[in-house]
Design an enzyme around this catalytic site. Sequence first.
Site, PDB file in Angstrom:
ATOM      1  N   CYS A 125       0.873  -1.178   0.000  1.00 47.52           N
ATOM      2  CA  CYS A 125       0.000   0.000   0.000  1.00 47.52           C
ATOM      3  C   CYS A 125       0.910   1.228   0.000  1.00 47.52           C
ATOM      4  O   CYS A 125       2.078   1.111  -0.372  1.00 47.52           O
ATOM      5  CB  CYS A 125      -0.977  -0.021   1.179  1.00 47.52           C
TER       6      CYS A 125
HETATM    7  O1  LIG Z   1      -0.774   3.326   3.087  1.00 43.88           O
HETATM    8  C1  LIG Z   1      -1.922   3.028   3.189  1.00 43.88           C
HETATM    9  C2  LIG Z   1      -2.467   2.491   4.458  1.00 43.88           C
HETATM   10  O2  LIG Z   1      -1.497   2.405   5.457  1.00 43.88           O
HETATM   11  C3  LIG Z   1      -2.876   3.180   2.071  1.00 43.88           C
HETATM   12  O3  LIG Z   1      -2.278   2.892   0.832  1.00 43.88           O
HETATM   13  C4  LIG Z   1      -3.378   4.589   1.979  1.00 43.88           C
HETATM   14  O4  LIG Z   1      -4.261   4.814   3.001  1.00 43.88           O
HETATM   15  P1  LIG Z   1      -5.592   5.669   2.725  1.00 43.88           P
HETATM   16  O5  LIG Z   1      -5.168   6.937   2.065  1.00 43.88           O
HETATM   17  O6  LIG Z   1      -6.170   5.895   4.094  1.00 43.88           O
HETATM   18  O7  LIG Z   1      -6.467   4.840   1.858  1.00 43.88           O
END
Ligand SMILES: O=C(CO)[C@H](O)COP(=O)(O)O
Length: 216
Positions: A125
């Site tokens: 992510c």
């Molecule tokens: O990094 C993330 C979660 O830890 C994710 O890719 C992005 O988070 P979001 O912007 O809250 O969806």
Amino acid sequence: MAPGGWWTSTRQAAGPGSKPHSPTWASPPLWRGSWVGPSLRCETTERSKPVGDTEYGALRVAIGSDRAGDTYKSVLTGDLHAHRLVGGVIEGSPGQQSAATYPEVAFAAAQLVACGEADRALLVCHTGLGMAVAANKVPGVRAVTAHDSLSVQAAVLSNNAQVLALGQGVIGLQLARRLVAEWLTYRFDSTSSAAKKVEAITALERRASHYMQGRG
Ligand SMILES: O=C(CO)[C@H](O)COP(=O)(O)O
């Protein structure tokens, strides 16, 4: 049975240098169970093998990402397919997964590990943080975020973590690829001094679960 909806699995033969990690797909059957929808349900009644146990050879790796990790996920999926220590890759279908959020993807992939459909999961992510947090909600799963060689090594050898979460926004692609290549070479030693501490974590998990049930 192939995981339904989100996940597709691919078996592959290990390369010539893969011993002693050559896969033994036929016995016991490793690809059992089926998976339904974003909140996946493990229909396997009996685990193919204990969580984190790699005695059957080459690793079966589930890989998933949210939109913020999609670019790295594509490259790392190719790397997994090409790696001699990887016997199977289970990946979320890109079409549906690009709309999926990190908790959904992480939880689904962690369930694959918990039910013995995958030995490990690799999650990407933006930061790698949310993926690890969500994956850790699946009993029996130990997920970490790690962006350096020492941590990746300790994640397996010390913590017997089956899930590695990386942040596409945190490290460069080439470092991510190198860390994954290193990660694949490590195997937890259940006779090591680390084993008792990992057992303690499992015991804590059981205690917490009993406590919560008592409160319900
Ligand atoms: O990094 C993330 C979660 O830890 C994710 O890719 C992005 O988070 P979001 O912007 O809250 O969806």
